[in-house]
Write a protein that holds these residues in place. Sequence first.
Motif, short mmCIF file in Angstrom:
data_model
loop_
_atom_site.label_atom_id
_atom_site.label_comp_id
_atom_site.label_asym_id
_atom_site.label_seq_id
_atom_site.Cartn_x
_atom_site.Cartn_y
_atom_site.Cartn_z
N TYR A 1 7.82 -7.14 3.73
CA TYR A 1 8.22 -5.75 3.54
C TYR A 1 7.03 -4.82 3.28
N ILE A 2 5.79 -5.33 3.45
CA ILE A 2 4.62 -4.52 3.11
C ILE A 2 3.84 -4.19 4.39
N PRO A 3 3.92 -2.96 4.88
CA PRO A 3 3.21 -2.58 6.11
C PRO A 3 1.72 -2.84 6.01
N GLY A 4 1.15 -3.36 7.08
CA GLY A 4 -0.27 -3.63 7.14
C GLY A 4 -0.66 -5.04 6.78
N MET A 5 0.24 -5.77 6.11
CA MET A 5 -0.07 -7.15 5.79
C MET A 5 0.31 -8.05 6.96
N HIS A 6 -0.35 -9.20 7.01
CA HIS A 6 -0.22 -10.07 8.17
C HIS A 6 1.22 -10.49 8.44
N ALA A 7 1.98 -10.70 7.37
CA ALA A 7 3.35 -11.20 7.54
C ALA A 7 4.38 -10.10 7.76
N TYR A 8 3.96 -8.85 7.76
CA TYR A 8 4.90 -7.72 7.82
C TYR A 8 5.84 -7.83 9.02
N LEU A 9 7.13 -7.87 8.72
CA LEU A 9 8.22 -7.94 9.72
C LEU A 9 8.14 -9.18 10.62
N LYS A 10 7.31 -10.18 10.22
CA LYS A 10 7.19 -11.40 11.03
C LYS A 10 7.74 -12.63 10.32
N TYR A 11 7.37 -12.80 9.07
CA TYR A 11 7.88 -13.95 8.31
C TYR A 11 7.76 -13.63 6.83
N HIS A 12 8.48 -14.39 6.02
CA HIS A 12 8.49 -14.16 4.57
C HIS A 12 7.36 -14.95 3.92
N LEU A 13 6.53 -14.25 3.16
CA LEU A 13 5.40 -14.86 2.48
C LEU A 13 5.20 -14.14 1.15
N VAL A 14 5.29 -14.90 0.06
CA VAL A 14 5.11 -14.32 -1.27
C VAL A 14 3.62 -14.37 -1.62
N HIS A 15 3.06 -13.20 -1.92
CA HIS A 15 1.63 -13.11 -2.22
C HIS A 15 1.40 -11.96 -3.19
N HIS A 16 0.28 -12.04 -3.93
CA HIS A 16 0.01 -11.06 -4.97
C HIS A 16 -0.52 -9.74 -4.41
N VAL A 17 -0.11 -8.67 -5.06
CA VAL A 17 -0.70 -7.35 -4.85
C VAL A 17 -1.04 -6.78 -6.23
N LEU A 18 -1.94 -5.81 -6.22
CA LEU A 18 -2.34 -5.12 -7.44
C LEU A 18 -1.91 -3.66 -7.30
N VAL A 19 -1.03 -3.23 -8.17
CA VAL A 19 -0.54 -1.85 -8.14
C VAL A 19 -1.44 -1.01 -9.02
N HIS A 20 -2.06 0.03 -8.43
CA HIS A 20 -3.04 0.81 -9.21
C HIS A 20 -2.77 2.32 -9.17
N GLY A 21 -1.61 2.73 -8.64
CA GLY A 21 -1.31 4.16 -8.65
C GLY A 21 0.05 4.45 -8.06
N TYR A 22 0.44 5.71 -8.15
CA TYR A 22 1.69 6.14 -7.53
C TYR A 22 1.63 7.63 -7.23
N ASP A 23 2.51 8.05 -6.35
CA ASP A 23 2.70 9.47 -6.03
C ASP A 23 4.20 9.73 -6.11
N TRP A 24 4.60 10.46 -7.14
CA TRP A 24 6.03 10.67 -7.36
C TRP A 24 6.65 11.52 -6.26
N GLU A 25 5.96 12.55 -5.80
CA GLU A 25 6.52 13.43 -4.79
C GLU A 25 6.76 12.69 -3.48
N GLN A 26 5.82 11.82 -3.10
CA GLN A 26 5.97 11.06 -1.85
C GLN A 26 6.71 9.74 -2.06
N ARG A 27 7.02 9.42 -3.30
CA ARG A 27 7.77 8.21 -3.64
C ARG A 27 7.09 6.95 -3.08
N LEU A 28 5.85 6.75 -3.53
CA LEU A 28 5.12 5.57 -3.07
C LEU A 28 4.16 5.10 -4.16
N PHE A 29 3.84 3.81 -4.05
CA PHE A 29 2.82 3.20 -4.91
C PHE A 29 1.52 3.07 -4.14
N ARG A 30 0.40 3.07 -4.87
CA ARG A 30 -0.89 2.72 -4.33
C ARG A 30 -1.16 1.26 -4.70
#
Length: 344
Positions: free
Chosen positions: A113-142
Motif C-alpha cells: 500500500y506504499i507508493p514507490g516501494m518495490h512491492a507496491y500493488l504487486k505483493y504483500h511485504l511487511v517492512h519498516h518505515v520511519l515516520v518523520h512528519g505530516y501535512d494535515w491539509e494534504q492528509r499525508l505523512f512524511r
Amino acid sequence: MITDNRVVNLPLEVPIIDVHSFHAFSQAIILTRKDKSLPWIVTNYIHIFGVPHFDKGNFIHLATSSHFHSLPYTYVSKLHTDQLRSWFTDSIELFMDCLNKQQYLAIALDEFYIPGMHAYLKYHLVHHVLVHGYDWEQRLFRIAGFFGDPPVFTTNRTLSFELFQEALAHAGPVTQRASQTLEIIQFPYQALNTPIFEFDIKLIIRSLGEHLLSKPVTERNPKRIDFWFGLRAYDLLIQFLELERDSDKPIIHMKALQTLVNHKKLMIERMKYLFANCYMTDDRFIAMAEQVLRKTMIVHQLCVKQRIVQDPRNIARAIHGIEELKAYEKDFLEQLLDHLENAN
C-alpha cells in the motif's frame, strides 16, 4: 483531537550505514546532532561478522546494535501493534501528537500500500518505515524507508493517511518481535535512565585489534561465538563465491556486499574524526581507508556484473580482488594500530 500544527517535518540526515533499515533509521536521526552521535558512531561499527552455512546469501553483518534503545541520548517508548489497533480508534491522531512532540515513529507496514516501494500493488511485504512528519491539509505523512528497484534508503516520501491505515491494517502477523512493535523515538534526550556515551580511544584501539585478529565479540553476545568475525569474513565471502561458480546461479545477496561497502565508508569517517580530534597525527591513514573502500567497490561491481552476465571470469576476478583487499586492509590496520598505540 486536532492539533494547532498543520505541517511538521522532523529533520533527518543522510546515514553513513544505509543498507539495513534499523542502521539507516537510527543514523538518520542521531546524525542530526553530530556532536552527540559521531563519537558513538565512530567507536562502534568496527566489527563485522559472517554467518557460515547460511543459505539465503545475506551472510555478512555489522556487529553493532542499531536498535533505538541501544543509542546514546535516546529515549524509546514501545507499543505492540495489537495494542495500537485496540487502544486507539484513530492511530493517525496518535502519530500526529507524537510528531508534534518532536518524536519519530518506526513501524512495520505492508509495502503493498506504499507508493514507490518495490512491492507496491504487486505483493504483500511487511517492512519498516520511519515516520518523520505530516501535512494535515494534504492528509499525508512524511516517511523514510527503502524505495525503488533496487531499494534505496530515501527520506521525505509521502503516504496518504488513507493508505497508511491500509498498510497498518494489513501489516502482520509477522514472526519478528521488532516488526510487531511501534517505537516512538525521542532524540536528543537525557535523563537518569537514558544511555550516554563517553569517547574512549582505548576502546577503538581494542576493537580495531579484534577486527584485525578476527576475534569474536563475545562480551556483547556470546551466542555469536561460532560466527566468522573481522577479516575472516572475507574467507567466508570467497567460499560463497565458489558456491556461485559451481552452482552457476547467484547465491550471494547484494546486501552482504553493500554491508562491506558501508563498513569501509564508516572507516573513512572514523579516520577523519580521529585526525580532526588529534587522536591520530598522520592523515595518510585517511587515504589508506579510502583505498580500502575502492578495493571493496571493485569486488562489489564484479558481483553486480556477474548478475547481469554470468561468467566464471567475474567470479575469479572477484576472488582475487577479495584476497588483495584482505591483504591491504590487514596492512592498513597493523600500521594504524601501531600509530594509535604510540600516539595515545
